[in-house]
Design a protein around this motif. Structure first.
Motif, mmCIF file in Angstrom:
data_model
loop_
_atom_site.group_PDB
_atom_site.id
_atom_site.type_symbol
_atom_site.label_atom_id
_atom_site.label_comp_id
_atom_site.label_asym_id
_atom_site.label_seq_id
_atom_site.Cartn_x
_atom_site.Cartn_y
_atom_site.Cartn_z
ATOM 1 N N GLY A 174 0.825 -1.203 0.000
ATOM 2 C CA GLY A 174 0.000 0.000 0.000
ATOM 3 C C GLY A 174 0.861 1.257 0.000
ATOM 4 N N ALA A 175 0.226 2.362 0.357
ATOM 5 C CA ALA A 175 0.927 3.642 0.373
ATOM 6 C C ALA A 175 1.661 3.770 1.697
ATOM 7 C CB ALA A 175 -0.066 4.775 0.186
ATOM 8 N N ASP A 196 12.180 1.291 -0.434
ATOM 9 C CA ASP A 196 12.447 2.381 0.509
ATOM 10 C C ASP A 196 11.652 2.265 1.806
ATOM 11 O OD1 ASP A 196 14.217 3.323 -1.298
ATOM 12 O OD2 ASP A 196 13.197 5.212 -1.715
ATOM 13 N N ILE A 197 11.071 1.074 2.049
ATOM 14 C CA ILE A 197 10.391 0.861 3.321
ATOM 15 C C ILE A 197 11.405 0.839 4.466
ATOM 16 C CG2 ILE A 197 9.009 -0.818 4.649
ATOM 17 C CD1 ILE A 197 7.433 0.534 2.487
ATOM 18 N N ILE A 198 12.595 0.308 4.182
ATOM 19 C CA ILE A 198 13.642 0.260 5.201
ATOM 20 C C ILE A 198 14.834 1.093 4.721
ATOM 21 C CG2 ILE A 198 15.286 -1.207 6.438
ATOM 22 C CD1 ILE A 198 12.438 -1.800 7.283
ATOM 23 N N TRP A 214 3.045 2.939 7.266
ATOM 24 C CA TRP A 214 4.455 2.542 7.147
ATOM 25 C C TRP A 214 4.863 1.735 8.392
ATOM 26 C CZ3 TRP A 214 8.659 6.585 5.340
ATOM 27 C CH2 TRP A 214 9.870 5.926 5.117
ATOM 28 N N LEU A 215 4.482 2.232 9.562
ATOM 29 C CA LEU A 215 4.828 1.542 10.804
ATOM 30 C C LEU A 215 4.198 0.138 10.844
ATOM 31 C CD1 LEU A 215 6.068 1.456 13.626
ATOM 32 C CD2 LEU A 215 4.112 2.752 14.470
ATOM 33 N N GLU A 216 2.954 0.031 10.409
ATOM 34 C CA GLU A 216 2.294 -1.293 10.407
ATOM 35 C C GLU A 216 3.056 -2.277 9.506
ATOM 36 O OE1 GLU A 216 -2.192 0.621 10.843
ATOM 37 O OE2 GLU A 216 -1.587 -0.312 8.945
ATOM 38 N N VAL A 217 3.500 -1.772 8.355
ATOM 39 C CA VAL A 217 4.222 -2.618 7.403
ATOM 40 C C VAL A 217 5.537 -3.107 8.013
ATOM 41 C CG1 VAL A 217 5.458 -2.591 5.197
ATOM 42 C CG2 VAL A 217 3.183 -1.561 5.367
ATOM 43 N N ARG A 248 11.424 0.457 12.950
ATOM 44 C CA ARG A 248 10.155 0.411 13.686
ATOM 45 C C ARG A 248 10.203 1.335 14.896
ATOM 46 N NH1 ARG A 248 9.882 -1.644 18.531
ATOM 47 N NH2 ARG A 248 10.766 -3.661 17.961
ATOM 48 N N ARG A 249 11.329 1.309 15.638
ATOM 49 C CA ARG A 249 11.427 2.152 16.841
ATOM 50 C C ARG A 249 11.416 3.635 16.457
ATOM 51 N NH1 ARG A 249 15.349 -1.320 18.154
ATOM 52 N NH2 ARG A 249 16.933 0.315 18.052
ATOM 53 N N TYR A 250 12.070 3.973 15.347
ATOM 54 C CA TYR A 250 12.118 5.377 14.918
ATOM 55 C C TYR A 250 10.717 5.887 14.576
ATOM 56 C CZ TYR A 250 13.288 9.587 12.295
ATOM 57 O OH TYR A 250 13.334 10.883 11.842
ATOM 58 N N LEU A 251 10.008 5.128 13.728
ATOM 59 C CA LEU A 251 8.653 5.559 13.328
ATOM 60 C C LEU A 251 7.737 5.624 14.543
ATOM 61 C CD1 LEU A 251 8.217 3.472 10.046
ATOM 62 C CD2 LEU A 251 8.527 5.954 10.215
ATOM 63 N N SER A 252 7.860 4.629 15.398
ATOM 64 C CA SER A 252 6.997 4.550 16.553
ATOM 65 C C SER A 252 7.290 5.696 17.530
ATOM 66 C CB SER A 252 7.205 3.157 17.164
ATOM 67 O OG SER A 252 6.884 3.138 18.483
ATOM 68 N N TYR A 253 8.578 6.047 17.675
ATOM 69 C CA TYR A 253 8.931 7.141 18.575
ATOM 70 C C TYR A 253 8.430 8.487 18.029
ATOM 71 C CZ TYR A 253 11.548 10.094 21.768
ATOM 72 O OH TYR A 253 11.875 11.024 22.720
#
Ligand SMILES: [Zn+2]
Length: 308
Positions: A174-175, A196-198, A214-217, A248-253
């Motif tokens: 998805g987007a 570019d997801i990671i 993005w975080l869910e992915v 994951r930690r970056y997006l979540s933070y």
């Protein structure tokens, strides 16, 4: 008649790229080339990665680099290793630094696959304007013969296929980073191409990304047992699970701190200065990207709080 292979093809169809490009072998079937760090117009546009999966029955290419000249050089590198046909080129997402080489593989007869959502980019004014701009900023490698390639297929649901003894899983997500992203998992090698997801070992550029999705992915990626992960930019991750968990930690933070600020009606500057960035401030691109990323997330948390 002497044998004639693509590797002997005369130079001239595309202005030759002058960059140093090494086709690195990651596993039995998987190779990749690594773009240099930098902005999209540095290093003749060689700033993104491309993957090559070689099977007994043909070759799959993942992403097509930022100019036809770079893709043409990649094709020559592939031809040093195999003469099998290029059957498919799979695009992680339609952003300029990954797609202008598609035409080279299309000319080889490869089917072009793109994530659902890429049509949004192709139909946008931005796509044509960006190409025009790159004809200046990446001249002569992006020029009048460079064109946007319409994919043969848009992939909207997970798709598995086999080629030779290799199994491929194409997963549209998805987007997330763009209007549409996909990843490619290669078995038995257990290598994931994340597009570019990671962003490995650096702070990502969020752009207009949807950080919630993005975080869910990224959270779902943590469940896979990977031997290697090839990101859209930068080195292959030696510790794939660490690369994924850092992301994951970056997006979540970002989302956690910015949503708390929005809930408490704290202004962005104040929230940004109060946040503890110590876990991430050592990462490359922190200085260039972090504040803008945080602001983008702050604005989207405001929008999310209004729509919830
Ligand atoms: Zn990119």
């Amino acid at each position: 008649m002497p044998a004639f292979s693509q590797a002997d093809a005369p130079v001239g169809r595309y202005p030759p790229a002058g960059v140093d490009m090494q086709l690195q072998r990651l596993s039995d079937h998987v190779y990749f080339v690594q773009g240099e760090a930098g902005v999209a117009t540095d290093n003749e546009g060689f700033v993104s990665n491309a993957g090559v999966i070689i099977t007994d029955e043909g070759v799959v290419v993942f992403d097509a680099l930022g100019t036809p000249s770079l893709a043409d050089l990649l094709l020559r590198k592939i031809r040093e290793v195999t003469d099998k046909p290029i059957v498919r080129v799979i695009s992680s997402h339609y952003h300029a630094d990954h797609i202008y080489g598609l035409q080279v593989f299309e000319e080889q007869g490869a089917a072009v696959w793109a994530p659902a959502g890429a049509e949004k980019y192709l139909r946008s004014a931005n796509a044509g304007e960006r190409l025009e701009e790159r004809r200046f900023s990446l001249e002569p490698w992006v020029n009048e013969t460079t064109r946007l390639v319409e994919p043969d297929r848009y992939i909207g649901v997970q798709e598995d296929f086999a080629l030779g003894d290799v199994h491929f899983t194409v997963s549209p997500v998805g987007a997330a980073h763009s209007d549409g992203d996909l990843t490619l998992f290669v078995e038995p090698d257990r290598v994931l191409f994340s597009g570019d997801i990671i962003f490995e070992g650096r702070v990502p550029f969020m752009g207009d990304a949807n950080s919630r999705h993005w975080l869910e992915v990224v959270e779902r990626m943590e469940d896979q047992q990977l031997l290697a992960l090839v990101p859209g930019h930068g080195a292959a991750a030696k510790h794939p699970n660490l690369a994924i968990s850092t992301m994951r930690r970056y997006l979540s933070y970002l989302r956690g701190t910015m949503s708390a600020a929005v809930k408490d009606f704290i202004a962005f500057d104040e929230a940004y200065d109060a946040a503890d960035w110590s876990e991430f401030e050592q990462l490359p691109a922190f200085a260039e990207a972090n504040r803008r990323n945080a602001y983008q997330v702050y604005l989207s948390m405001e929008a999310e709080s209004l729509s919830d």
